[in-house]
Design a protein around this motif. Structure first.
Motif, PDB file in Angstrom:
ATOM      1  N   ASN A   1       3.245  -3.393   9.942  1.00 31.77           N
ATOM      2  CA  ASN A   1       2.927  -3.193  11.361  1.00 31.77           C
ATOM      3  C   ASN A   1       4.156  -3.358  12.258  1.00 31.77           C
TER       4      ASN A   1
ATOM      5  N   SER B   1       7.980   5.103  10.361  1.00 31.37           N
ATOM      6  CA  SER B   1       6.888   5.149   9.385  1.00 31.37           C
ATOM      7  C   SER B   1       7.390   4.724   7.999  1.00 31.37           C
TER       8      SER B   1
ATOM      9  N   LYS C   1      -3.781   0.492   5.776  1.00 28.35           N
ATOM     10  CA  LYS C   1      -2.871   1.630   5.911  1.00 28.35           C
ATOM     11  C   LYS C   1      -2.975   2.590   4.730  1.00 28.35           C
TER      12      LYS C   1
ATOM     13  N   ASP D   1      -1.601   3.691  11.322  1.00 30.95           N
ATOM     14  CA  ASP D   1      -1.084   3.151  12.585  1.00 30.95           C
ATOM     15  C   ASP D   1      -0.309   1.866  12.335  1.00 30.95           C
ATOM     16  N   THR D   2       0.187   1.273  13.410  1.00 29.49           N
ATOM     17  CA  THR D   2       0.936   0.011  13.293  1.00 29.49           C
ATOM     18  C   THR D   2       0.224  -1.127  14.012  1.00 29.49           C
ATOM     19  N   SER D   3      -1.066  -0.965  14.259  1.00 28.22           N
ATOM     20  CA  SER D   3      -1.776  -2.012  14.988  1.00 28.22           C
ATOM     21  C   SER D   3      -2.999  -2.551  14.245  1.00 28.22           C
ATOM     22  N   SER D   4      -3.604  -1.759  13.381  1.00 27.03           N
ATOM     23  CA  SER D   4      -4.813  -2.229  12.696  1.00 27.03           C
ATOM     24  C   SER D   4      -4.453  -3.280  11.648  1.00 27.03           C
TER      25      SER D   4
END
Length: 183
Positions: free
Chosen positions: A54, A59, A95, A158-161
């Motif tokens: 995250n 990526s 992810k 994503d980078t938040s979940s």
């Protein structure tokens, strides 16, 4: 006189008995001997926790070259007959990931690539893959000429979940099992 004949018969019987137990020695047996032990060992272990994934700006959250001369060592390279490299990829993160494991030679040329498209968890995603070398598998020259292993991992999500699974991470493991000719 009877004792002499009895003694002579006993000696004669002992000689006949000893002669019947002796085989001709075959010193060419060594030429027919095949010694092919199987060796097994770990090759690679990499893990990345979800919070590291995250925090990555790009990526491509992981890229590393590992020096690995185990296959090119003369003891192995001159004796390997065949073998299997086994990969185990486990993902408990939220992810979707792409992971690549490359065998690289001294000049930086990629000799072999294993690509893994790993879906997000839950449930935990696990990929087990066995790659044969020698015989009907990939060429043994790939292994013998490998001097580094390159691992790259890319986050397709994503980078938040965050995963509902505690201690969420992706783990890449590999091991090898090879048959060698000692003679």
């Amino acid at each position: 006189m009877g004792k002499k004949i009895g003694y002579l018969l006993q000696v004669l019987l002992a000689m006949v008995t000893l002669q019947s137990c002796v085989e001709d020695l075959d010193f060419d047996q060594f030429d027919d001997l095949q010694i092919e032990p199987v060796i097994e060992g770990s090759i690679l272990y990499v893990e990345a926790p979800e919070d590291i994934i995250n925090r990555a700006i790009a990526s491509n959250f992981y890229s590393q070259d590992f020096n690995f001369d185990g296959f090119s060592d003369a003891f192995f390279a001159d004796r390997v007959i065949d073998g299997v490299v086994t990969y185990l990829v486990e993902n408990t993160t939220s992810k979707d990931l792409n992971i690549s494991v490359d065998f690289v030679d001294e000049a930086g040329n990629v000799l072999d690539v294993e690509f893994f498209n790993v879906p997000a968890a839950p449930p935990m995603q696990q990929i087990l893959r066995e790659i044969p070398y020698g015989g009907t598998g990939n060429s043994l020259d790939i292994l013998i000429n490998t001097s580094a292993i390159r691992v790259t991992a890319e986050n397709n999500g994503d980078t938040s979940s965050t995963s509902d699974i505690s201690d969420a991470k992706v783990t890449i493991k590999s091991s090898g099992k090879f048959r060698l000719s000692v003679k």
